[in-house]
Structure formats: structure tokens, C-alpha cells
Design an enzyme around this catalytic site. Structure first.
Site, short mmCIF file in Angstrom:
data_model
loop_
_atom_site.label_atom_id
_atom_site.label_comp_id
_atom_site.label_asym_id
_atom_site.label_seq_id
_atom_site.Cartn_x
_atom_site.Cartn_y
_atom_site.Cartn_z
N GLU A 128 0.88 -1.17 0.00
CA GLU A 128 0.00 0.00 0.00
C GLU A 128 0.91 1.21 0.00
OE1 GLU A 128 -1.61 3.11 0.55
OE2 GLU A 128 -1.92 2.62 2.65
N CYS A 166 -2.43 8.39 3.89
CA CYS A 166 -2.45 8.11 2.44
C CYS A 166 -3.82 8.38 1.85
CB CYS A 166 -2.00 6.67 2.18
SG CYS A 166 -2.78 5.45 3.22
#
Length: 514
Positions: free
Chosen positions: A285, A319
Site C-alpha cells: 500500500e 495516504c
């Protein structure tokens, strides 16, 4: 086993809860400056070389000194994990799941203590820390239940005089490289996803937040996890990280962090090393450049509130944070004015004080990078809020809003990972979605509109892994909004989702004739 429900968040408007958190902060204060060893095969190992963890809101305050692994100790941990795998993979899935359930119970009892440590070590506000601790509990509870669903494999067909089975077996040794921005939730989630599926782990937490990871290993031990299943090996990325990624015994790497490091890991993992007999799996990720789109048919107050909260929660160090906004021209000026007003109302300061909405950024490197992007932004847009920073005591950056930014501008394209948002104008809703998609990332996005057809258009055309309607673009909950993105945001399959554990397993078919 009761059905999964996410852990409720703490209401800090209740005086009793405020008092409990204050007491937890005091307890953590008493533990500051302690030394923490490596844990390899259950053995505590202290090294002369240390990682010093400091409070980003008070950079002179030492949180703890954590022993630092080198390649020799990394190899020792690898051998411990390899030996332990021979027995751990044979432990019943129900027993492995019970370790997770027990760990969740322990953390729940000490919830504010873990959150207070997040406030000190990662600079998280009370609410942000509380939500993260709840998410760590959620991962434990959810993945434990998911393993119970997978333990008997999947149904397949059999013909007369034939019996076929489709079972899942663990992969082997996993390297978990966890991030500093969710140093408890993501660290715990990626670790236990590997553990509950029967794998063994070498955990290399972020060097800025290693103490919370050590505390979590203590919880796993208390919950009954055998020695050697998780080995705690913080260390230098270029020395220890590369060594472990390259190692022929490494079966998979679970990484959360920047695009560049993720791509580097993926490249190194693709190389066949001497003695390696499998293709390594990479679960990555890698960040985002996330957009909130505001339609002309929108609740404009909801839009402004969503933009500000998604952009500046945890100082934009998510994020999933909103770092770009695209507003249809009809309502552009009104939304910009309200976002500016709300942003200027935000308070910035030490997160131990619950009245501060915005905390510090994580360290000097982040402070410098964000400050440089603010200077870039001054040449690419009109500054309407923030734009200043101060690192005299801690690493504090004022929430910063740039408007009238071109879609091609650097601050609209590049991940800043701080409290900076760029706002652009679109002629139509379709153009707004096109601008939102004009990025190499594809993690989260949000659309604020009352137009049902536009929502459906976005559902089909807005290319992100997590798309939210009429709310902000942060705050995915385990089991409710499984999390993971497209393109340069990572390898997808969704953390906290129904198919995440399979990334840590391999399927085996057996067929018997009668």
C-alpha cells in the site's frame, strides 16, 4: 462466535472519558525514555546501537530507545521464524484466531494507554489516536473471524467415485514493514493477517515509531502467541530491510509506505536469489493523491467541512487524506470562501491538549519536504490560509490552502503528505471527475452531490479503490469499507476486507478416487 462489529469510538465530551485519557497520558509519561530490546525467537536481545524515538510535538522529549538489528541479527530472526513455521503452520486455525481475540481484549482493557502512547510517539490528537486504537482492535477481531471462515477451504465439485477438496495453506515467512503514520493499526493489522493464516513474521516497524510496535508484541505474548512466530527486528531500511527482502527464505513482503520505496521493494522481490524456490509475493500500500469533487448540486457546508477534516486530520499525514479538491465553477467561490474560513479556525499545537485540532508532522524530514512544497505552491496558486511553519519546539505546519490551481500543477500531482490542499475549478461535473482521475495514484476519493445520476457516473468513472459519497475521503472502517487502491497506490486487495487473508495463503487441491 458473535458477529463482527467495529470497536466504538470514545466520546471525549464525557468528563469521565477525558479524565481516563488524562490519566493514561500521565502513565505513559512515567515510561518515557525506557530501553526496549529486540525479540528474536522469544529472546530479548539488547544492542549497543539504538533507534531513538522522539515526540514530534516536543522534539527534545525521548519516548524510548529501541535496540537496532543488523544483518547478523536479522539472519538469526530469519532462522527462528523458519524453525517456528514448521510447528505454527500446524496449529489449528481456531487456536490462532483465539490469540487474536485475546489480544483484542487486552488492548481494549488498556485502550487509552495505547492511544496516549500514539499521542506521544506519533503526535496524534486524542480523537485520531482513539480511532487508531479502535482500528487495531478491529483488525484483530475481523481477521480472527475471517480465518474461521477460511479454515475449511472453499467448496468445489466432485464426480461419482471422486472426492475433491480445496484447502488453504500458509505461505511461510513474511516480512512486515509497517509505517509511522498508523504505527499501531496498520502495524498490527498486517502482522496478525500473516500470523492468523499460519505464517511466521519478521516485523520491522518504522524507525520513528518503534515503541508502540514493541508494546504490541508484548500483548501478543500475553495472549499466548508462541515464541518465534513474530520476531521484532527494527533496523535500518537499506541494511536490514533490503537484506530481509532479498533473503531466499522470505516468502512474502507486506509493506505500507511511500510509492518509491514500495516500487523498490517490488523490484528487489522479483529477483531470484540463490536457494530461493518460489516467486515472492508483495502486498503493498503505497500512498495517494486523493480528491474531493464538489458538484454544483451539493450541500456546500457538508462539502467544506468534509474538505477541511479530510485534508487536515492528523496534519494530512494519511495516504487517504484529501490533498486536492475539484469544484464545479457554479459553486467554486462559495466553497472556497467557507473552506478558507473553517481552516483559519483550526488550532495547531501539542496533541496532549485536546483543544488542538492539528498536531505536528512526524519529523524534520517531513517538515522540510512540506515546507518546500508550500513554497512551490506559492508559485502555482493563490494562498488563502496557512503557509507558515515552525520547528523551534516541535514540527508544526499551519493548515495550508491554495486555490485557483491548475490541474497540471505539482501540488495537484505530487504526494506532499502534510497539511496542504490544492483547489482547482472545473467547468462541469464530468470535467471534475476527469481532473480527479488525472493522477498516477488511485486510493481514495469523495464526491459531494445531491444529483443521483452524477453519483452513478462517479461510481463508474472515478478510478479509486475507496470512493465515498457525501462524506470525507478518510476514515475507512475495517469490515465496513475495506481499504486499498489502484495504480501507484499499491497492489490492492483490500485490508480489512473479505479477501485480504487469502493474500497470505496458497490454495491446495486434493482429489481422491474411491
Amino acid at each position: 462466535m458473535i458477529n463482527y462489529k467495529h470497536e466504538p469510538f470514545t466520546d471525549f465530551s464525557v468528563e469521565e472519558n477525558k479524565q481516563a485519557y488524562t490519566e493514561a497520558l500521565a502513565k505513559v509519561e512515567q515510561q518515557l525514555g525506557a530501553d526496549y530490546p529486540l525479540i528474536i525467537g522469544g529472546e530479548r536481545i539488547t544492542t549497543a546501537d539504538k533507534i531513538n524515538s522522539y515526540n514530534p510535538a516536543n522534539k527534545a522529549q525521548l519516548i524510548g530507545r529501541v535496540s537496532k538489528a543488523d544483518q547478523e541479527l536479522a539472519e538469526k530472526a530469519m532462522q527462528a521464524a523458519n524453525e517456528t513455521f514448521k510447528t505454527w503452520k500446524k496449529v489449528k486455525p481456531e487456536v490462532r484466531a483465539d490469540v487474536l481475540f485475546k489480544a483484542a481484549t487486552i488492548i481494549r482493557r488498556r485502550k487509552h494507554e495505547f492511544s496516549a502512547l500514539l499521542t506521544k510517539e506519533a503526535g496524534k490528537s486524542w480523537n485520531e489516536a482513539d480511532v487508531e486504537t479502535a482500528e487495531a482492535i478491529d483488525f484483530l477481531e475481523y481477521y480472527g473471524r475471517q480465518m474461521l471462515r477460511l479454515k475449511d477451504g472453499q467448496p468445489v465439485e466432485s464426480r461419482p467415485d471422486e472426492y475433491n477438496r480445496y484447502d488453504y495453506i500458509p505461505l511461510g515467512i513474511g516480512i512486515v514493514i509497517s509505517p509511522w503514520n498508523f504505527p499501531f493499526a496498520i502495524m498490527a493489522g498486517t502482522t496478525v493477517a500473516a500470523v492468523v493464516t499460519g505464517n511466521t513474521v519478521l516485523l520491522k516497524p518504522a524507525s520513528t515509531t518503534p515503541v508502540i510496535a514493541y508494546k504490541f508484541i508484548e500483548v501478543l505474548e500475553e495472549a499466548g502467541l508462541p515464541a518465534g512466530v513474530v520476531n521484532f527486528v527494527p533496523g535500518n531500511g537499506a541494511e536490514v530491510g533490503d537484506y530481509l527482502v532479498d533473503h531466499p527464505l522470505t516468502r512474502f513482503i507486506s509493506f505500507t509506505g511511500s510509492r518509491d520505496v514500495g516500487l523498490r521493494i517490488n523490484k528487489r522481490a522479483s529477483v531470484l536469489n540463490d536457494g530461493q524456490i518460489w516467486i515472492k509475493r508483495v502486498i503493498a500500500e503505497m500512498g495517494g493523491k486523493d480528491t474531493i469533487v464538489v458538484d454544483k448540486e451539493a450541500d456546500l457546508e457538508l462539502a467544506a467541512q468534509s474538505i477541511v477534516k479530510s485534508s487536515f486530520g492528523f496534519a494530512g499525514q494519511k495516504c487517504s487524506a484529501c490533498s486536492r479538491v475539484v469544484i464545479v465553477k457554479d459553486v467554486y467561490d462559495e466553497v472556497v470562501a467557507r473552506v478558507t474560513e473553517l481552516t483559519k479556525e483550526l488550532t495547531v499545537g501539542d496533541p496532549t491538549n485536546p483543544s488542538h485540532f492539528l498536531n505536528s508532522v512526524i519529523d524534520q524530514n517531513a517538515f522540510k519536504k512540506i515546507s518546500e512544497y508550500i513554497e512551490i505552491g506559492k508559485g502555482e496558486g493563490r494562498l488563502v490560509a496557512g503557509g507558515t511553519a515552525d520547528d523551534s519546539v516541535g514540527y508544526f505546519v499551519q493548515p495550508t490552502v491554495f486555490v485557483d490551481v491548475e490541474p497540471s500543477a505539482r501540488i495537484m500531482k505530487e504526494e506532499i503528505f502534510g497539511p496542504v490542499v490544492a483547489i482547482a475549478k472545473a467547468d462541469s461535473f464530468e470535467e471534475a471527475i476527469s481532473i480527479a482521475n488525472d493522477t498516477e495514484y488511485g486510493l481514495t476519493g469523495a464526491v459531494i452531490t445531491k444529483n443521483r445520476l452524477n453519483l452513478e457516473y462517479a461510481r463508474e468513472e472515478f478510478h479509486v479503490g475507496n470512493l465515498y459519497f457525501n462524506r470525507g475521503c478518510t476514515g475507512a472502517i475495517v469490515g465496513y469499507q475495506p481499504f486499498g487502491g489502484f495504480n501507484m497506490s499499491g497492489t490492492d486487495s483490500k485490508a480489512g476486507g473479505p479477501d485480504y487473508l487469502q493474500l497470505h495463503l496458497q490454495a491446495k487441491t486434493t482429489s481422491e478416487m474411491f
